[in-house]
Design a protein around this motif. Structure first.
Motif, PDB file in Angstrom:
ATOM      1  N   ILE A  21       0.859  -1.186   0.000  1.00  0.00           N
ATOM      2  CA  ILE A  21       0.000   0.000   0.000  1.00  0.00           C
ATOM      3  C   ILE A  21       0.893   1.233   0.000  1.00  0.00           C
ATOM      4  CG2 ILE A  21      -1.731   1.335   1.263  1.00  0.00           C
ATOM      5  CD1 ILE A  21      -2.824  -1.228   2.407  1.00  0.00           C
ATOM      6  N   ILE A  22       0.701   2.075  -1.008  1.00  0.00           N
ATOM      7  CA  ILE A  22       1.498   3.299  -1.128  1.00  0.00           C
ATOM      8  C   ILE A  22       0.640   4.488  -0.705  1.00  0.00           C
ATOM      9  CG2 ILE A  22       2.733   4.821  -2.719  1.00  0.00           C
ATOM     10  CD1 ILE A  22       3.365   2.349  -4.403  1.00  0.00           C
ATOM     11  N   ARG A  23       1.110   5.230   0.278  1.00  0.00           N
ATOM     12  CA  ARG A  23       0.425   6.437   0.733  1.00  0.00           C
ATOM     13  C   ARG A  23       1.356   7.623   0.532  1.00  0.00           C
ATOM     14  NH1 ARG A  23      -3.708   4.915   5.013  1.00  0.00           N
ATOM     15  NH2 ARG A  23      -3.556   2.667   5.269  1.00  0.00           N
ATOM     16  N   ASP A  24       0.785   8.799   0.327  1.00  0.00           N
ATOM     17  CA  ASP A  24       1.578  10.016   0.171  1.00  0.00           C
ATOM     18  C   ASP A  24       0.879  11.117   0.960  1.00  0.00           C
ATOM     19  OD1 ASP A  24       2.397  12.681  -1.151  1.00  0.00           O
ATOM     20  OD2 ASP A  24       3.758  11.275  -2.133  1.00  0.00           O
ATOM     21  N   GLU A  25       1.659  11.942   1.637  1.00  0.00           N
ATOM     22  CA  GLU A  25       1.047  13.003   2.455  1.00  0.00           C
ATOM     23  C   GLU A  25       0.245  13.979   1.607  1.00  0.00           C
ATOM     24  OE1 GLU A  25       4.977  15.942   2.547  1.00  0.00           O
ATOM     25  OE2 GLU A  25       4.395  14.839   4.349  1.00  0.00           O
ATOM     26  N   LYS A  26       0.549  14.040   0.297  1.00  0.00           N
ATOM     27  CA  LYS A  26      -0.213  14.916  -0.597  1.00  0.00           C
ATOM     28  C   LYS A  26      -1.427  14.197  -1.185  1.00  0.00           C
ATOM     29  CE  LYS A  26       4.166  17.004  -2.129  1.00  0.00           C
ATOM     30  NZ  LYS A  26       5.074  15.865  -1.922  1.00  0.00           N
ATOM     31  N   GLY A  27      -1.631  12.943  -0.803  1.00  0.00           N
ATOM     32  CA  GLY A  27      -2.712  12.143  -1.373  1.00  0.00           C
ATOM     33  C   GLY A  27      -4.100  12.695  -1.131  1.00  0.00           C
ATOM     34  N   ALA A  28      -4.252  13.515  -0.094  1.00  0.00           N
ATOM     35  CA  ALA A  28      -5.572  14.093   0.210  1.00  0.00           C
ATOM     36  C   ALA A  28      -6.072  15.003  -0.903  1.00  0.00           C
ATOM     37  CB  ALA A  28      -5.514  14.859   1.527  1.00  0.00           C
ATOM     38  N   VAL A  29      -5.149  15.557  -1.701  1.00  0.00           N
ATOM     39  CA  VAL A  29      -5.547  16.437  -2.811  1.00  0.00           C
ATOM     40  C   VAL A  29      -5.090  15.860  -4.153  1.00  0.00           C
ATOM     41  CG1 VAL A  29      -5.732  18.581  -1.504  1.00  0.00           C
ATOM     42  CG2 VAL A  29      -3.498  17.864  -2.373  1.00  0.00           C
ATOM     43  N   ALA A  30      -5.000  14.520  -4.226  1.00  0.00           N
ATOM     44  CA  ALA A  30      -4.552  13.862  -5.464  1.00  0.00           C
ATOM     45  C   ALA A  30      -5.454  14.215  -6.641  1.00  0.00           C
ATOM     46  CB  ALA A  30      -4.531  12.346  -5.264  1.00  0.00           C
ATOM     47  N   ASN A  31      -6.764  14.407  -6.351  1.00  0.00           N
ATOM     48  CA  ASN A  31      -7.697  14.743  -7.440  1.00  0.00           C
ATOM     49  C   ASN A  31      -7.342  16.079  -8.089  1.00  0.00           C
ATOM     50  OD1 ASN A  31      -8.380  16.070  -5.096  1.00  0.00           O
ATOM     51  ND2 ASN A  31     -10.531  15.465  -5.104  1.00  0.00           N
ATOM     52  N   ALA A  32      -7.048  17.089  -7.284  1.00  0.00           N
ATOM     53  CA  ALA A  32      -6.697  18.403  -7.828  1.00  0.00           C
ATOM     54  C   ALA A  32      -5.322  18.357  -8.506  1.00  0.00           C
ATOM     55  CB  ALA A  32      -6.704  19.459  -6.727  1.00  0.00           C
ATOM     56  N   ILE A  33      -4.415  17.551  -7.960  1.00  0.00           N
ATOM     57  CA  ILE A  33      -3.101  17.379  -8.605  1.00  0.00           C
ATOM     58  C   ILE A  33      -3.284  16.715  -9.966  1.00  0.00           C
ATOM     59  CG2 ILE A  33      -0.901  16.132  -8.478  1.00  0.00           C
ATOM     60  CD1 ILE A  33      -0.979  16.584  -5.435  1.00  0.00           C
ATOM     61  N   GLY A  34      -4.144  15.695 -10.024  1.00  0.00           N
ATOM     62  CA  GLY A  34      -4.423  15.026 -11.293  1.00  0.00           C
ATOM     63  C   GLY A  34      -4.978  15.984 -12.332  1.00  0.00           C
ATOM     64  N   ALA A  35      -5.824  16.904 -11.887  1.00  0.00           N
ATOM     65  CA  ALA A  35      -6.368  17.914 -12.808  1.00  0.00           C
ATOM     66  C   ALA A  35      -5.266  18.815 -13.345  1.00  0.00           C
ATOM     67  CB  ALA A  35      -7.431  18.748 -12.094  1.00  0.00           C
ATOM     68  N   SER A  36      -4.255  19.091 -12.514  1.00  0.00           N
ATOM     69  CA  SER A  36      -3.209  20.045 -12.876  1.00  0.00           C
ATOM     70  C   SER A  36      -2.159  19.479 -13.817  1.00  0.00           C
ATOM     71  CB  SER A  36      -2.493  20.551 -11.620  1.00  0.00           C
ATOM     72  OG  SER A  36      -3.405  21.021 -10.674  1.00  0.00           O
ATOM     73  N   ILE A  37      -1.881  18.181 -13.706  1.00  0.00           N
ATOM     74  CA  ILE A  37      -0.749  17.614 -14.455  1.00  0.00           C
ATOM     75  C   ILE A  37      -1.150  17.020 -15.795  1.00  0.00           C
ATOM     76  CG2 ILE A  37       0.503  17.054 -12.331  1.00  0.00           C
ATOM     77  CD1 ILE A  37      -0.369  14.072 -12.923  1.00  0.00           C
ATOM     78  N   SER A  38      -2.437  16.960 -16.084  1.00  0.00           N
ATOM     79  CA  SER A  38      -2.905  16.239 -17.264  1.00  0.00           C
ATOM     80  C   SER A  38      -2.525  16.925 -18.564  1.00  0.00           C
ATOM     81  CB  SER A  38      -4.427  16.061 -17.205  1.00  0.00           C
ATOM     82  OG  SER A  38      -4.790  15.251 -16.121  1.00  0.00           O
ATOM     83  N   GLN A  39      -2.506  16.110 -19.633  1.00  0.00           N
ATOM     84  CA  GLN A  39      -2.302  16.616 -20.980  1.00  0.00           C
ATOM     85  C   GLN A  39      -3.659  16.730 -21.677  1.00  0.00           C
ATOM     86  OE1 GLN A  39       0.603  13.317 -21.733  1.00  0.00           O
ATOM     87  NE2 GLN A  39       1.701  14.890 -22.857  1.00  0.00           N
ATOM     88  N   ILE A  40      -3.625  17.300 -22.875  1.00  0.00           N
ATOM     89  CA  ILE A  40      -4.835  17.379 -23.694  1.00  0.00           C
ATOM     90  C   ILE A  40      -5.056  16.034 -24.385  1.00  0.00           C
ATOM     91  CG2 ILE A  40      -5.887  18.476 -25.702  1.00  0.00           C
ATOM     92  CD1 ILE A  40      -5.796  20.358 -23.428  1.00  0.00           C
TER      93      ILE A  40
END
Length: 521
Positions: free
Chosen positions: A430-449
């Motif tokens: 199981i991989i956890r990250d302290e930034k995981g609570a906002v992974a959804n917003a991070i995913g929105a930010s890093i995506s390509q077209i």
């Protein structure tokens, strides 16, 4: 230094993050999702900019993942009145549009439809002769009655010239302000499911216009005036705001895919299972080669069966705010009801009177939040039973997503992930990250077209290589239309499915590409 802003609206919280040009997280905030959605977006945006103290003029991109379109369908609110025009009469008259739709949603859409001659056979021959005057008469009779149009042709996934011509006629007769959705640009093979997806797309244009206008307005109010604005698609990529207004249905279920992309980025893994635990529900998806796995079956959206692309997601009623109860026979239930965004008011550790999954985790010493003394009276045996139930629910959901019997790697994200046990059957790591609570917003930010094209090609009439090239060019065009830079577009997925009933080697070909974002103006 340049910055990106990512905002993701969840059922419980609206998350906002700021990333620098190296995709390093600068700051993040969580704000309770509001009933009208928009004021929550405004507040989250205001807080993240205020607290980070960045130069607002240096924000080059702003991305929004929103549940607005999903909510509109589920809640039957803010939907446009749609005129449905099906080409293929008389062969298709036996099953009318809106058949098997929930009455509550049909009443919102006005149930205006018409059959017209046209459409194609499975080999590309005309099904019945297209009659322009018939189309003109139908569209003229709809003046003042409908707010958008959905056009569906039989086998338009093979040939779609008739649908595009109907759109020209609609814009001539009803005006450019009436949006026209074409089934060949939205759904897959299967007339009724493709029609349903097209109707929903046509119904959502007002919701998307309000949402996109509101996001642009919020950015301007906060002094972010020079950023390219994007909305998240449900395949883990982005689209320009104009493209989103044309295809609002592509935002449905973008929340889970944002979390999957964010989890993949945080864990630096391109193949894993992702569990995103919110306040009310948990979404489980699969990351394959860095992108969310798509569902291969027709998907119900708000009770309407559709076949447009959707992520392969299993959702269960388990979250940080899930209510824990003891049944009469001594068993324990967790969820599916939840205190949701009211967790900080209603959970016992925060002084409330409702026992939640978060309270159980605090009682057993798994996490330290709130006032542990408030749950000290809870029986340990009962708490262990509830915790075991949380583990069992999680294991069962993960098992449904696995494609092999071996143990998997699980990436755990979301604000409610603290309730999940450290060890689960069938999970090797199981991989956890302290930034995981906002992974959804991070995913929105890093995506390509993203760009995708799907069509039926008959390989006895067109060489396979030529069909591949044609589909690739059209997928590239879609990506550029959605905001990608020409020359940066890469092929990420090809799917070929032969049509078993076709004598001439017909194949459904789907091509997916991704490209880099257009830089700021």
């Amino acid at each position: 230094m340049e910055y990106k802003i990512g905002i993701d609206v969840g059922g419980t919280n609206t998350d906002a993050v700021i990333l620098d040009e190296n995709l390093k997280l600068i700051h993040s905030v969580k704000y309770p999702t509001t009933e009208d959605i928009e004021s929550g977006i405004f507040q989250a945006l205001h807080l993240v900019l205020k607290e980070s103290k960045i130069n607002k003029a240096a924000v080059t991109h702003a991305m929004l993942g929103t549940t607005q379109c999903t909510n509109a369908i589920v809640e039957r609110k803010k939907l446009a009145k749609v005129g449905v025009l099906r080409l293929g009469y008389p062969a298709t008259a036996s099953v009318a549009p809106f058949t098997a739709w929930p009455d509550t949603i049909v009443q919102q859409l006005s149930k205006t439809y018409a059959f017209a001659k046209g459409g194609y056979e499975f080999d590309g021959r005309n099904l019945s002769s297209f009659d322009e005057q018939e189309i003109r008469d139908i569209l003229t009779s709809w003046k003042g009655k409908v707010e958008s149009i959905a056009v569906i042709g039989v086998f338009s996934s093979l040939k779609n010239e008739q649908e595009f011509y109907v759109r020209e006629l609609a814009q001539e007769i009803l005006g450019e302000s009436i949006p026209v959705s074409l089934s060949s640009t939205i759904g897959s093979v299967g007339l009724i499911e493709r029609e349903n997806a097209t109707i929903l797309n046509a119904a959502l244009f007002k919701v998307m216009r309000t949402t996109s206008d509101g996001f642009e307005k919020a950015l301007l109010q906060e002094g972010v005036s020079d950023a390219e604005v994007y909305l998240c698609q449900n395949d883990g990529t982005l689209m320009s705001i104009d493209y989103a207004r044309e295809f609002p249905i592509l935002t449905i279920a973008c929340g889970p895919t944002n979390s999957i992309r964010g989890a993949s980025y945080l864990a630096d893994l391109e193949n894993a299972i992702v569990l995103d635990v919110g306040g009310t529900t948990s979404d489980i998806g699969v990351i394959t080669d860095g992108f969310p796995r798509e569902s291969s079956v027709a998907v119900d959206v708000g009770g309407v069966r559709t076949n447009f692309r959707m992520p392969d997601i299993v959702s269960i009623g388990l979250g940080g705010g899930s209510i824990v109860r003891q049944t009469a026979d001594g068993d324990v239930t967790v969820g599916p009801d939840s205190v949701g965004y009211q967790l900080v008011d209603k959970a016992m550790v925060f002084g409330g009177d409702t026992l939640t999954a978060t309270d159980i985790a605090v009682r057993l010493g798994k996490i330290e939040i709130g006032e542990p003394a408030n749950v000290a009276h809870i029986d340990t045996v009962f708490a262990e039973k509830a915790y075991a139930k949380i583990g069992a629910m999680t294991e069962e959901a993960i098992d449904r997503m696995k494609t092999s019997a071996g143990d998997i790697t699980l990436i755990l994200v979301g604000g409610g992930s603290v309730i999940i046990p450290q060890e689960l059957n069938g999970v090797k790591e199981i991989i956890r990250d302290e930034k995981g609570a906002v992974a959804n917003a991070i995913g929105a930010s890093i995506s390509q077209i993203g760009g995708q094209y799907e069509q039926i090609y008959i390989y006895s009439q067109i060489a396979r290589e030529q069909a591949m090239q044609d589909a690739r060019e059209k997928a590239d065009d879609q990506a550029m239309k959605a905001g990608a830079i020409e020359g940066t577009i890469e092929l990420v997925e090809v799917e070929e499915i032969p049509l078993a009933y076709h004598p001439d080697n017909a194949t459904r070909l789907r091509v997916k590409v991704v490209g880099d974002l257009v830089q700021n103006r």
